[in-house]
Design an enzyme around this catalytic site. Structure first.
Site, mmCIF file in Angstrom:
data_model
loop_
_atom_site.group_PDB
_atom_site.id
_atom_site.type_symbol
_atom_site.label_atom_id
_atom_site.label_comp_id
_atom_site.label_asym_id
_atom_site.label_seq_id
_atom_site.Cartn_x
_atom_site.Cartn_y
_atom_site.Cartn_z
ATOM 1 N N HIS A 55 -32.877 -31.445 15.635
ATOM 2 C CA HIS A 55 -32.920 -32.086 14.330
ATOM 3 C C HIS A 55 -34.400 -32.384 14.077
ATOM 4 C CE1 HIS A 55 -28.982 -33.375 15.978
ATOM 5 N NE2 HIS A 55 -28.569 -33.371 14.748
ATOM 6 N N ASP A 58 -35.672 -35.308 16.069
ATOM 7 C CA ASP A 58 -35.652 -35.225 17.543
ATOM 8 C C ASP A 58 -37.070 -34.952 18.047
ATOM 9 O OD1 ASP A 58 -32.880 -35.435 17.482
ATOM 10 O OD2 ASP A 58 -32.589 -33.266 17.485
ATOM 11 N N MET A 89 -32.070 -22.329 16.282
ATOM 12 C CA MET A 89 -31.402 -23.124 15.252
ATOM 13 C C MET A 89 -32.123 -24.451 15.066
ATOM 14 S SD MET A 89 -29.171 -25.942 14.990
ATOM 15 C CE MET A 89 -27.888 -26.096 16.206
ATOM 16 N N GLU A 182 -21.194 -27.210 9.468
ATOM 17 C CA GLU A 182 -20.473 -27.647 10.669
ATOM 18 C C GLU A 182 -19.431 -28.685 10.272
ATOM 19 O OE1 GLU A 182 -22.793 -28.844 13.999
ATOM 20 O OE2 GLU A 182 -21.147 -30.009 14.850
ATOM 21 N N LYS A 184 -16.300 -31.373 10.504
ATOM 22 C CA LYS A 184 -15.791 -32.380 11.453
ATOM 23 C C LYS A 184 -14.832 -33.257 10.667
ATOM 24 C CE LYS A 184 -17.324 -35.957 14.761
ATOM 25 N NZ LYS A 184 -18.512 -36.661 15.304
ATOM 26 N N GLU A 218 -17.400 -26.298 15.680
ATOM 27 C CA GLU A 218 -17.574 -26.984 16.970
ATOM 28 C C GLU A 218 -16.220 -27.181 17.640
ATOM 29 O OE1 GLU A 218 -20.342 -30.295 17.659
ATOM 30 O OE2 GLU A 218 -18.670 -31.329 18.648
ATOM 31 N N HIS A 221 -14.754 -30.697 17.347
ATOM 32 C CA HIS A 221 -14.391 -31.170 16.009
ATOM 33 C C HIS A 221 -13.034 -30.643 15.551
ATOM 34 C CE1 HIS A 221 -18.947 -31.890 15.114
ATOM 35 N NE2 HIS A 221 -18.487 -32.594 16.123
ATOM 36 N N ASP A 246 -20.921 -24.259 18.174
ATOM 37 C CA ASP A 246 -21.167 -25.440 19.021
ATOM 38 C C ASP A 246 -20.061 -25.534 20.059
ATOM 39 O OD1 ASP A 246 -22.667 -28.077 16.915
ATOM 40 O OD2 ASP A 246 -23.444 -26.194 17.739
ATOM 41 N N ASP A 256 -15.168 -38.292 19.086
ATOM 42 C CA ASP A 256 -15.913 -37.096 19.442
ATOM 43 C C ASP A 256 -16.547 -37.257 20.817
ATOM 44 O OD1 ASP A 256 -18.589 -35.262 17.712
ATOM 45 O OD2 ASP A 256 -17.244 -34.716 19.361
ATOM 46 N N ASP A 258 -17.683 -34.695 22.926
ATOM 47 C CA ASP A 258 -18.777 -33.753 23.262
ATOM 48 C C ASP A 258 -18.869 -33.549 24.771
ATOM 49 O OD1 ASP A 258 -20.961 -34.961 20.603
ATOM 50 O OD2 ASP A 258 -19.400 -33.435 20.594
ATOM 51 N N ASP A 287 -23.275 -28.071 22.241
ATOM 52 C CA ASP A 287 -23.549 -29.348 21.579
ATOM 53 C C ASP A 287 -22.725 -30.400 22.310
ATOM 54 O OD1 ASP A 287 -23.164 -30.805 18.278
ATOM 55 O OD2 ASP A 287 -24.326 -31.377 20.030
HETATM 56 C C1 DIG Z 1 -22.839 -33.024 15.922
HETATM 57 O O1 DIG Z 1 -21.760 -32.247 16.342
HETATM 58 C C2 DIG Z 1 -23.802 -32.199 15.118
HETATM 59 C C3 DIG Z 1 -25.196 -32.720 15.216
HETATM 60 O O2 DIG Z 1 -25.442 -32.964 16.568
HETATM 61 C C4 DIG Z 1 -26.017 -31.574 14.747
HETATM 62 O O3 DIG Z 1 -26.386 -31.846 13.438
HETATM 63 C C5 DIG Z 1 -25.106 -30.380 14.772
HETATM 64 C C6 DIG Z 1 -25.824 -29.185 15.338
HETATM 65 O O4 DIG Z 1 -25.222 -28.704 16.479
HETATM 66 N N1 DIG Z 1 -23.944 -30.822 15.524
HETATM 67 MN MN MN Z 2 -22.123 -30.064 16.720
HETATM 68 MN MN MN Z 3 -19.437 -33.213 18.252
#
Ligand code: DIG
Ligand code: MN
Ligand code: MN
Length: 386
Positions: A55, A58, A89, A182, A184, A218, A221, A246, A256, A258, A287
């Protein structure tokens, strides 16, 4: 070193925020120290990763003066060069700053919507400068807890206006980049706009430049939404919209998590890898983050585990495709129609004949597809018996 040791040719990537996750959660302070981005680059390269994602903030904290920004970026680029990592990315953080508390592109305050555009253009400039060709849009704060604000339709229009504007910006700048939405279903907002792969696919079709916009599905998600990730991935592939992915893991209908790839749903991870190996040649982005319980050593064990599990499942996918009994069962599962070719080519004569055809339905009702045996062989293959 063994056959499942990651190498850059595997195209594994991690976000700076993933292995750099400090272990903070809504109920507890960080359990780990922050990692310097150049240290992360060195460690990921040591593990055999291909690239690193980020990001905007970051790497460059919001509000950093231009000269300092350039120094930070230059130092990061030297680390990438020294360790042979790329940045496939990039994305924008439109969720941490309280200014986005009620949305960024979908905020009811037009000034916030304009600030989100500015921040994203600057993040896109940074991503391009670092060599990224995919730019992800995770609408972390694009959503609502109450609908009394009356913006359900306006939010989608504002979202569309922002993406159309940013596509125009990328075209105007001559950037070779594709945008990946993405989805969610919720968290941090009560209900997220564009909650699943399906809804995002429908939304892309309404954009001014749909060819520039695809998906970054993802695993966690879609699973949070109670959906199958392999099915969501297949829908994205079918639509030609799998621009990025992801990978992680998740217990269904939880917050979430992860989790490390393969930590929870091995069979779904297996069919995810099978689809990716057959239909996707982009980065395999994890991710995900280490459990809050872990120290730094645990973080690198987590990262290596993501990559090794992917490679182990890819080897299992190859065995699945080469397994004569499994392939014979998959072949028998599909039945052709001796009386007519599929897909039907419409013609009035075909429709007339089909309407007049008589079907012997009892054997069709009674036929067993062999899926229990096929799934058991899949389990035995994953358990190492085949
Ligand atoms: C969360 O699943 C999101 C953020 O971490 C980021 O913006 C995106 C990129 O992988 N995934
Ligand atoms: Mn993600
Ligand atoms: Mn996530």
């Amino acid at each position: 070193m063994d056959a499942f040791t990651p190498t850059p040719t595997d195209r594994f990537t991690f976000g700076l925020w993933t292995v750099g996750n400090p272990g903070r959660d809504p109920f507890g302070e960080p359990t780990r120290a922050p990692l310097d981005p150049t240290y992360t680059v060195a460690k990921l390269a040591e593990l055999g990763a291909y690239g690193v994602n980020l990001h905007d903030h970051d790497l460059v904290p919001d509000g950093t003066p231009a000269a300092e920004r350039d120094r930070i970026v230059g130092r990061f680029q030297r680390a990438l060069h020294d360790h042979g990592l790329v940045v496939p990315m990039a994305t924008t953080n439109l969720f941490t700053d309280p200014v986005f508390k009620d949305g960024a592109f979908t905020s009811a305050d037009a000034r916030v919507r304009h600030y989100a555009l500015q921040k994203t253009m600057r993040a896109l400039d940074l991503g391009i400068e670092l060599g990224a060709h995919t730019f992800v849009f995770w609408g972390g704060r694009e959503g609502a807890e109450v609908d009394a604000g009356g913006k359900l339709l306006d939010a989608l229009r504002w979202y569309r206006d922002a993406l159309d504007y940013l596509c125009e910006y990328a075209l105007d700048q001559g950037y070779e980049v594709r945008f990946a939405l993405e989805p969610k279903p919720n968290e941090p907002r009560g209900h997220a706009f564009l909650p699943t792969v399906g809804s995002a696919l429908g939304f892309i079709a309404t954009l001014a430049h749909p060819e520039m916009v695809g998906l970054n599905p993802e695993f966690a998600h879609e699973t949070m939404a109670g959906l199958s990730f392999p099915h969501a991935l297949a829908a994205a592939i079918d639509a030609g919209k799998l621009f990025h992915v992801d990978l992680n893991d998740q217990v269904m209908s939880r917050f979430d998590q992860d989790l490390r790839f393969g930590a929870e749903n091995l069979k779904s991870a297996f069919f995810t890898v099978m689809l990716l190996e057959e239909h996707y040649d982009g980065p395999r982005h994890f991710d995900a983050h280490a459990l809050r319980t872990e120290d730094e050593e645990g973080v690198w064990a987590f990262a290596l585990g993501c990559m090794r599990t992917y490679k182990l499942l890819a080897a299992k996918a190859a065995r699945f495709s080469a397994d004569e009994e499994i392939q014979a069962l998959q072949g028998a599962y599909r039945v052709d129609d001796p009386e007519a070719a599929w897909p039907p080519r419409y013609a009035a004569s075909h429709a007339e004949a089909l309407k007049g055809r008589s079907f012997d339905l009892p054997p069709l009702r009674e036929r067993g597809p062999g899926l229990e045996r096929l799934d058991q062989l899949t389990v035995e293959l994953l358990l190492g018996e085949r």
